[in-house]
Design a protein around this motif. Structure first.
Motif, PDB file in Angstrom:
ATOM      1  N   ALA A 287       0.858  -3.101  -2.363  1.00  0.00           N
ATOM      2  CA  ALA A 287       0.356  -3.061  -1.002  1.00  0.00           C
ATOM      3  C   ALA A 287      -0.852  -2.155  -0.953  1.00  0.00           C
ATOM      4  N   LYS A 288      -1.803  -2.476  -0.085  1.00  0.00           N
ATOM      5  CA  LYS A 288      -2.904  -1.537   0.149  1.00  0.00           C
ATOM      6  C   LYS A 288      -3.427  -1.685   1.572  1.00  0.00           C
ATOM      7  N   GLU A 289      -3.980  -0.598   2.050  1.00  0.00           N
ATOM      8  CA  GLU A 289      -4.515  -0.586   3.412  1.00  0.00           C
ATOM      9  C   GLU A 289      -5.642   0.441   3.465  1.00  0.00           C
ATOM     10  N   VAL A 290      -6.680   0.115   4.210  1.00  0.00           N
ATOM     11  CA  VAL A 290      -7.836   1.020   4.310  1.00  0.00           C
ATOM     12  C   VAL A 290      -7.863   1.641   5.706  1.00  0.00           C
TER      13      VAL A 290
ATOM     14  N   ASP B 236       3.879   4.236   6.141  1.00  0.00           N
ATOM     15  CA  ASP B 236       5.118   3.545   6.459  1.00  0.00           C
ATOM     16  C   ASP B 236       5.067   2.097   5.976  1.00  0.00           C
ATOM     17  N   ARG B 237       3.930   1.442   6.166  1.00  0.00           N
ATOM     18  CA  ARG B 237       3.788   0.055   5.726  1.00  0.00           C
ATOM     19  C   ARG B 237       3.654  -0.035   4.210  1.00  0.00           C
ATOM     20  N   VAL B 238       2.729   0.739   3.658  1.00  0.00           N
ATOM     21  CA  VAL B 238       2.423   0.616   2.232  1.00  0.00           C
ATOM     22  C   VAL B 238       3.643   0.987   1.373  1.00  0.00           C
TER      23      VAL B 238
END
Lengths: 382, 382
Positions: free
Chosen positions: B319-322, B286-288
């Motif tokens: 955007a990136k997220e781990v 949803d964020r990325v």
């Protein structure tokens, strides 16, 4: 610029900008952007400020943040930044600007957004506004809410596409302001009394009447409703208006058209006077108007001593409902636009409202006791 | 007909009709109407029944009401009647039918609606459906919800515009049913096990596979979700399906197209196996995916021992997220449609989901432990 801001406060600032900034300005991309600036104030407070404009309105808002090492500025897409801050899963958001991009980091997420040159950010030309009124934000918000539903929405009625603030001084030099909106079919008037201005003597001249456009009014309302301070400064000249709170400054152009003679439109002679419960009438209208099609939204109100019969009919069917009223004259009836009537009831505060009029096609007057507001509505020819 | 019905129960019946009846059928007006009938059952119970059809589906539903003196029937606009009953301010609603209109009365309100001749009300031709399965309404609703989001919405993919119920008998004569939906990009399969049918021997023949159209599935779901009984009867033939509860009977045509070989589409060989938390991945997606435009909703998933990096980029930004995963193989990455991936996560029940696949452009398999459901998703070429 590298700063750490509290998510909730920063998100609130960004949502205020949404009401004036174009979501996607493809012809002038910078108009869909906000200018974010980090600096230390003269008092030494670490501050982030956000500036946005559509060249008709301009909003600047600030917040004190954690001390930071690197001040600076960045011009970022307003809509996307607001969405990102909203969805970040952390109490704190870190912003770091580079030559042509900015990183936004919070929780496990990191975003890179392209930025535009800070030098290209446009500022709306603002003036020194000579007239100033200090007012409670809630009081100003209330008069806007009481009237804005009557603002004309048709593009052709440019002179009516706003709320008129009309300042008047009575013979005892008491200043008041009539806040008026009308779309030609109905009129709403709310009054600010016992107000004090910096130049009350001068106000009776040219700048006594200002018309604030529909979009400006909506943006002002958002700011006023989320302001928790005691007073805002409401300033104006002949062609601009501003409101300024502890943490924000908002400017807008005024509509330059003149406003029609609304005082003449308020009926003064009454042949009947009926009291009713506006909340009850609103519910009744909601039910009865189900049978009418969108285009001809007329309902008939038949008044008699025993009650008010609200009825409607169309090819889809007919409906009627009787509600209690306080009236002891002869029977008569009037036809109104159901939605207009319902919206007046919706803006009532208490449970007693009065209708007065002349039983024919002249406008009727709706008022509540102990309230400086009135509504005028034209009946439809039956 | 003059009857008094309990508002809430009657309103519920009318809302069920909304899912199959055209709101406004201008070419065949009667198709926007329902048939309301009041009569005494063979057991002597006073009953109101409501019947509606769009000639593809047909729904009949009844309710026991107060004893009445005058039975009869009436054909009324479904949408308007439902709205009126919803807004009536009383626990009871009185209906009285006349030659060409009906009155609906409740609280202080009274409505007259025109009616159509009862003789003109159309009935969809229904058959005796030979195969019958008794099933808990919640269980049937669950397999529909688990799969229906994968039904094709493009009009051209007619064969995929529904959910396939595929009955199969294993070597121990145990009957099960695969409930499958696919739009060509992704596939959802949920399984009904340990089911008993009236003619389980015969089912392996022609009628073992039925495709229920998208609109039918939505109407069935509403009925199943508001049914509080222990079982419903699910019946079908080669071209019709019905569900029958204590108080309702629903019929629908089936889609006659054949369903593709979905079993061949489920990947069987796996070179990797990763465990992740579907709710966490859903929030991350949803964020990325905020930075990607609608048309190219692709996100990259890079798997390594230390975690899964979800990333996306477009001209708007990156955007990136781990997030944490359980995986101990070589690094690799896959690209997916963000929305498709998110919808699979959304339909997970627990907080551990498994992805398996072959690290290239072949479909990957999503499953949860202890659950008879699986999802297949095609990667996008990076």
């Amino acid at each position: 610029m590298r700063i750490c801001v509290e998510k909730t406060a920063f998100f609130k600032i960004l949502t205020h900008q949404q009401s004036l900034i174009n979501k996607r300005s493809t012809t002038v991309p910078v108009l869909s952007h906000v200018l974010i600036k980090a600096h230390y104030s003269d008092q030494g407070d670490p501050i982030v400020s956000v500036h946005g404009t559509d060249m008709e309105m301009s909003l600047w808002e600030k917040e004190i943040i954690k001390p930071f090492e690197s001040p600076g500025a960045s011009v970022v897409c307003a809509h996307l930044l607001c969405e990102i801050v909203r969805k970040i899963d952390d109490q704190w958001v870190t912003l770091e600007s580079f030559e042509n991009h900015i990183t936004i980091q919070g929780g496990a997420a990191e975003f890179h957004l392209p930025t535009l040159p800070v030098a290209e950010f446009p500022f709306m030309e603002t003036q020194d506004l000579p007239f100033e009124l200090l007012i409670h934000p809630g009081v100003l918000a209330d008069v806007i809410k009481d009237t804005s539903f009557c603002v004309a929405t048709e593009e052709t009625r440019y002179a009516l596409a706003g709320i008129c603030f009309h300042f008047r001084e009575d013979t005892q030099h008491q200043l008041s302001c009539n806040v008026v909106a009308t779309d030609g079919h109905r009129l709403a008037l709310s009054r600010l009394t016992d107000i004090r201005m910096n130049q009350s003597a001068a106000i009776s001249g040219t700048a006594s009447l200002l018309v604030i456009g529909r979009r400006t009014v909506q943006s002002m309302l958002r700011l006023l409703e989320s302001d928790s301070g005691e007073t805002v400064s409401f300033r104006f000249s002949a062609n601009q208006v501003s409101i300024q709170g502890e943490k924000f400054q908002f400017f807008s152009r005024l509509l330059i058209d003149r406003f029609p003679d609304y005082i003449g439109a308020i009926p003064k002679n009454h042949l009947f006077r009926v009291q009713f419960d506006p909340k009850e009438l609103m519910k009744t209208l909601d039910r009865v108007s189900m049978v009418i099609e969108e285009r001809t939204r007329s309902v008939k109100l038949a008044f008699c001593k025993t009650g008010l019969t609200v009825s409607a009919h169309s090819s889809q069917g007919s409906a009627k409902e009787v509600i209690k009223i306080s009236y002891d004259g002869e029977d008569f009836s009037l036809v109104f636009n159901a939605r207009y009537l319902s919206e007046i009831c919706q803006h009532a505060r208490g449970n007693i409202m009065t209708i007065e009029g002349t039983k024919n096609q002249n406008p009727v007057l709706f008022q509540e006791n102990n309230r400086d507001a009135l509504y005028v509505l034209m009946p439809i020819s039956a």
